[in-house]
Design a protein around this motif. Structure first.
Motif, PDB file in Angstrom:
ATOM      1  N   ASP A 146     -24.374  13.130  -7.723  1.00 31.62           N
ATOM      2  CA  ASP A 146     -23.559  14.482  -7.161  1.00 31.62           C
ATOM      3  C   ASP A 146     -22.962  15.406  -6.215  1.00 31.62           C
ATOM      4  OD1 ASP A 146     -19.584  13.984  -5.803  1.00 31.62           O
ATOM      5  OD2 ASP A 146     -20.105  15.799  -7.357  1.00 31.62           O
ATOM      6  N   ARG A 150     -23.093  16.272  -2.260  1.00 35.09           N
ATOM      7  CA  ARG A 150     -23.123  17.298  -1.633  1.00 35.09           C
ATOM      8  C   ARG A 150     -23.849  18.395  -1.132  1.00 35.09           C
ATOM      9  NH1 ARG A 150     -17.740  16.326  -2.860  1.00 35.09           N
ATOM     10  NH2 ARG A 150     -17.293  14.678  -4.824  1.00 35.09           N
ATOM     11  N   LEU A 209     -18.833  10.366   0.261  1.00 34.42           N
ATOM     12  CA  LEU A 209     -17.575  11.169  -0.352  1.00 34.42           C
ATOM     13  C   LEU A 209     -17.283  12.087   0.381  1.00 34.42           C
ATOM     14  CD1 LEU A 209     -21.174  13.762   0.939  1.00 34.42           C
ATOM     15  CD2 LEU A 209     -20.272  13.976  -1.421  1.00 34.42           C
ATOM     16  N   ARG A 213     -12.884  13.024  -2.148  1.00 34.60           N
ATOM     17  CA  ARG A 213     -12.550  14.145  -1.538  1.00 34.60           C
ATOM     18  C   ARG A 213     -11.417  14.532  -2.034  1.00 34.60           C
ATOM     19  NH1 ARG A 213     -12.331  15.167   4.936  1.00 34.60           N
ATOM     20  NH2 ARG A 213     -10.579  13.450   4.065  1.00 34.60           N
TER      21      ARG A 213
END
Length: 213
Positions: A146, A150, A209, A213
């Motif tokens: 992750d 990101r 992604l 959120r």
């Protein structure tokens, strides 16, 4: 051998042009999807497709598959089974056709994306044939990736493994393992230029992604 799978409505061009642009050889199969119990309005388009392809060669098979249009889950599964059962190179063609089954065909293509070799789209505005790359939405990304994912997104565009490691505060070896996992899930594309691994987020990665959120 190729198998083309396409919805068909009233216009044979939306099927014929993408197939001819991509290539048609003896032994190829063209599967036309129509709603079951459809009226006769689309029969002329189906007949035209069969006529055109029969003139190109006697060994080109055109098959009509009727889809359950009034039960969405059933329609999706029927389309998915047809795509999964296709022989040889599998080509999904989004040329329009009945709205009642177009969404089901779209969902089925996303689910069977790993089994599709090519995705084509006939555009109404330009009457052009485009080759698309569907995003991978079914892959499950390991949670350990992750931070790397990101960081790539924040860098916004093509970047490199060393930059990702520096910006994310991780070791290069850790980022390298994460990139292997992300590339396998089609969330990123990587390219080795010299000794440096260049990285770019795919549409699938951006959608992963967005969902988180």
């Amino acid at each position: 051998m190729r198998t083309y799978v396409s919805t068909i409505g009233y216009y044979d061009t939306r099927v014929v042009r993408p197939v001819l642009n991509h290539g048609l050889n003896a032994g190829d199969r063209v599967v036309l999807l129509r709603p079951y119990n459809d009226d006769d309005d689309g029969d002329s388009a189906v007949a035209d497709v069969k006529q055109i392809f029969s003139e190109l060669g006697p060994n080109i098979e055109v098959v009509v598959e009727e889809i359950t249009y009034d039960e969405f889950p059933t329609a999706v599964m029927e389309c998915a089974n047809i795509l999964a059962a296709a022989k040889g190179e599998t080509v999904a063609n989004f040329g329009g056709g009945p709205r009642e089954i177009f969404l089901a065909f779209t969902v089925a293509a996303l689910v069977t994306n790993d089994q599709l070799d090519t995705v084509l789209q006939f555009t109404d505005i330009d009457e052009d044939v485009q080759e698309l790359r569907l995003p991978e939405l079914m892959a499950s990304l390991p949670s350990k990736t992750d931070q790397t994912l990101r960081t790539i997104a924040r860098l916004d565009g093509e970047t490199t493994l060393p930059v990702i490691a520096e910006r994310s505060g991780q070791s290069r070896s850790t980022v390298g393992r994460h990139l292997d996992d992300l590339e396998m899930a089609d969330a990123v594309e990587t390219d080795k230029q010299g000794k440096t691994r260049h990285v770019e987020l795919t549409l699938g990665g951006r959608l992963q992604l967005f969902r988180r959120r």
